[in-house]
Design an enzyme around this catalytic site. Structure first.
Site, mmCIF file in Angstrom:
data_model
loop_
_atom_site.group_PDB
_atom_site.id
_atom_site.type_symbol
_atom_site.label_atom_id
_atom_site.label_comp_id
_atom_site.label_asym_id
_atom_site.label_seq_id
_atom_site.Cartn_x
_atom_site.Cartn_y
_atom_site.Cartn_z
ATOM 1 N N ASN A 11 0.850 -1.187 0.000
ATOM 2 C CA ASN A 11 0.000 0.000 0.000
ATOM 3 C C ASN A 11 0.890 1.244 0.000
ATOM 4 O O ASN A 11 1.711 1.420 0.899
ATOM 5 C CB ASN A 11 -0.901 -0.021 1.236
ATOM 6 C CG ASN A 11 -1.913 1.109 1.237
ATOM 7 O OD1 ASN A 11 -1.581 2.249 0.963
ATOM 8 N ND2 ASN A 11 -3.154 0.787 1.561
ATOM 9 N N HIS A 14 0.780 6.273 1.993
ATOM 10 C CA HIS A 14 1.473 7.256 2.829
ATOM 11 C C HIS A 14 2.683 7.876 2.167
ATOM 12 O O HIS A 14 3.264 8.827 2.709
ATOM 13 C CB HIS A 14 1.768 6.652 4.194
ATOM 14 C CG HIS A 14 0.501 6.350 4.947
ATOM 15 N ND1 HIS A 14 -0.419 7.335 5.237
ATOM 16 C CD2 HIS A 14 -0.035 5.199 5.386
ATOM 17 C CE1 HIS A 14 -1.453 6.793 5.862
ATOM 18 N NE2 HIS A 14 -1.244 5.497 5.955
ATOM 19 N N HIS A 47 -5.668 3.600 -1.516
ATOM 20 C CA HIS A 47 -6.995 3.928 -0.976
ATOM 21 C C HIS A 47 -7.377 5.326 -1.443
ATOM 22 O O HIS A 47 -6.792 6.317 -1.014
ATOM 23 C CB HIS A 47 -6.953 3.866 0.554
ATOM 24 C CG HIS A 47 -8.280 4.061 1.206
ATOM 25 N ND1 HIS A 47 -8.472 3.828 2.553
ATOM 26 C CD2 HIS A 47 -9.489 4.454 0.723
ATOM 27 C CE1 HIS A 47 -9.738 4.082 2.868
ATOM 28 N NE2 HIS A 47 -10.361 4.474 1.771
ATOM 29 N N ARG A 49 -9.694 8.000 -0.914
ATOM 30 C CA ARG A 49 -10.670 8.430 0.088
ATOM 31 C C ARG A 49 -11.567 9.540 -0.449
ATOM 32 O O ARG A 49 -11.192 10.290 -1.356
ATOM 33 C CB ARG A 49 -9.961 8.916 1.354
ATOM 34 C CG ARG A 49 -9.420 7.787 2.216
ATOM 35 C CD ARG A 49 -8.759 8.338 3.471
ATOM 36 N NE ARG A 49 -8.386 7.269 4.384
ATOM 37 C CZ ARG A 49 -9.157 6.829 5.369
ATOM 38 N NH1 ARG A 49 -10.348 7.375 5.578
ATOM 39 N NH2 ARG A 49 -8.753 5.857 6.160
ATOM 40 N N ARG A 53 -7.324 12.702 0.983
ATOM 41 C CA ARG A 53 -6.288 13.170 1.905
ATOM 42 C C ARG A 53 -4.896 12.694 1.523
ATOM 43 O O ARG A 53 -3.903 13.281 1.949
ATOM 44 C CB ARG A 53 -6.595 12.741 3.339
ATOM 45 C CG ARG A 53 -6.442 11.251 3.593
ATOM 46 C CD ARG A 53 -6.681 10.903 5.049
ATOM 47 N NE ARG A 53 -8.057 11.136 5.437
ATOM 48 C CZ ARG A 53 -8.584 10.718 6.584
ATOM 49 N NH1 ARG A 53 -7.830 10.062 7.449
ATOM 50 N NH2 ARG A 53 -9.838 10.943 6.875
ATOM 51 N N GLU A 74 -8.570 0.407 -2.840
ATOM 52 C CA GLU A 74 -9.349 0.427 -1.600
ATOM 53 C C GLU A 74 -10.295 1.611 -1.664
ATOM 54 O O GLU A 74 -9.901 2.716 -2.059
ATOM 55 C CB GLU A 74 -8.433 0.566 -0.377
ATOM 56 C CG GLU A 74 -7.766 -0.706 0.043
ATOM 57 C CD GLU A 74 -7.080 -0.573 1.393
ATOM 58 O OE1 GLU A 74 -7.052 0.549 1.953
ATOM 59 O OE2 GLU A 74 -6.568 -1.586 1.884
ATOM 60 N N THR A 105 -8.143 3.445 8.608
ATOM 61 C CA THR A 105 -9.326 2.595 8.722
ATOM 62 C C THR A 105 -9.346 1.928 10.088
ATOM 63 O O THR A 105 -8.411 1.222 10.459
ATOM 64 C CB THR A 105 -9.329 1.532 7.616
ATOM 65 O OG1 THR A 105 -9.218 2.189 6.348
ATOM 66 C CG2 THR A 105 -10.615 0.729 7.647
ATOM 67 N N GLU A 155 -10.769 -9.694 3.072
ATOM 68 C CA GLU A 155 -9.497 -9.344 3.695
ATOM 69 C C GLU A 155 -9.752 -9.208 5.193
ATOM 70 O O GLU A 155 -10.542 -8.360 5.623
ATOM 71 C CB GLU A 155 -8.917 -8.048 3.134
ATOM 72 C CG GLU A 155 -7.577 -7.686 3.747
ATOM 73 C CD GLU A 155 -6.868 -6.544 3.054
ATOM 74 O OE1 GLU A 155 -6.036 -5.881 3.719
ATOM 75 O OE2 GLU A 155 -7.136 -6.298 1.867
ATOM 76 N N HIS A 198 -3.514 -4.934 7.927
ATOM 77 C CA HIS A 198 -3.670 -3.810 8.851
ATOM 78 C C HIS A 198 -2.776 -4.015 10.079
ATOM 79 O O HIS A 198 -2.988 -4.933 10.866
ATOM 80 C CB HIS A 198 -5.106 -3.583 9.322
ATOM 81 C CG HIS A 198 -5.323 -2.179 9.841
ATOM 82 N ND1 HIS A 198 -5.573 -1.108 9.005
ATOM 83 C CD2 HIS A 198 -5.284 -1.669 11.091
ATOM 84 C CE1 HIS A 198 -5.697 -0.005 9.722
ATOM 85 N NE2 HIS A 198 -5.522 -0.318 11.000
#
Length: 256
Positions: A11, A14, A47, A49, A53, A74, A105, A155, A198
């Site tokens: 992922n 970030h 992801h 959103r 963000r 995602e 999340t 998942e 996660h």
């Protein structure tokens, strides 16, 4: 019965978070995705959103056009996101809960409580040729609902287990681990493909890699944090090695 190969999805959200903190184009999440793939990632997760963000619409378009490995989008199960996915056609779409106030999340999707609304949205994604997964807690009701809705993949949210491990709460960690194991077995018995993610780090990824039902781990925040110290390629290679060590201990279980 042989143990399925364990895939690593990285992922890159970030990387975009760091970029957006200052603005501009650097660091570029697409470049990060390419580096992760070169280092051994089997796919890339991002992801998108509602508030954009971190990952942007442009990031998704560039990822889809630029990477050779599967893109896992995602997203919340909203009409806007379903439309974007159908237009973009990533390899996979993972439906997750989303609140604007959350930092990340915070829990699994309540598939059972949202069953009526999820049904047509899962169908729309599948009609577009997109593999659908539901990000859910390892609870029987949620897993059975996922199967009933026709989502081919779940998942498992591993956050509670990872947090208990980090806090040194052995009792809680053992309890959450049993839930993960039971949930993975149930999902597999229902014909679902099982992923997990996660909060995973090198140690927890190595442990969960030994679960034969799980075929994919999706890991982001930890790898981007490690990349600050070691570089992204080195972090991904170390994660791949940890997963391979854990997978070597997997024992195939009889089909139910």
């Amino acid at each position: 019965m042989s143990v399925p190969q364990l895939r690593l999805g990285v992922n890159i959200d970030h990387v975009a978070t760091i970029r957006n903190a200052r603005g501009g184009r650097h660091p570029d999440p697409v470049r990060a995705a390419k580096l992760a793939i070169e280092a051994g990632a089997d796919g890339i997760t991002a992801h998108l959103r509602e508030d954009r963000r971190h990952i942007s619409d442009d990031d998704i378009a560039r990822l889809k056009a630029s990477i050779a490995k599967p893109l896992n989008l995602e997203m919340a199960a909203t009409p806007e996101m379903i439309d974007i996915a159908v237009r973009t056609r990533p390899r996979a779409a993972c439906l997750v809960p989303e609140r604007r106030a959350e930092r990340t999340t915070e829990g699994g999707l309540d598939a059972a409580g949202q069953r009526a609304g999820l049904g047509p949205r899962i169908a729309a994604l599948r009609e577009a040729g997109i593999r659908v997964s539901l990000f859910i807690a390892p609870d029987r009701k949620q897993i059975e609902t996922a199967a009933a809705l026709g989502a081919p993949v779940i998942e498992i949210h591993t956050g509670s287990w990872c947090h208990a491990l980090f806090d040194g709460d052995k009792s809680a960690a053992d309890h959450e681990w049993r839930r993960i194991c039971d949930g993975a077995r149930l999902a597999r018995s229902l014909g679902l493909e099982v992923h997990a993610g996660h909060g995973l780090d090198f140690a927890s990824a190595e442990t969960i890699a030994a679960r034969p039902e799980i075929v994919e781990l999706n890991i982001g925040h930890f790898l981007i944090g490690e990349a600050v110290f070691t570089g992204l390629a080195a972090a991904v290679k170390a994660m791949r090695a940890a997963m391979d060590r854990g997978r070597a201990n997997a024992i195939a279980e009889p089909a139910v």
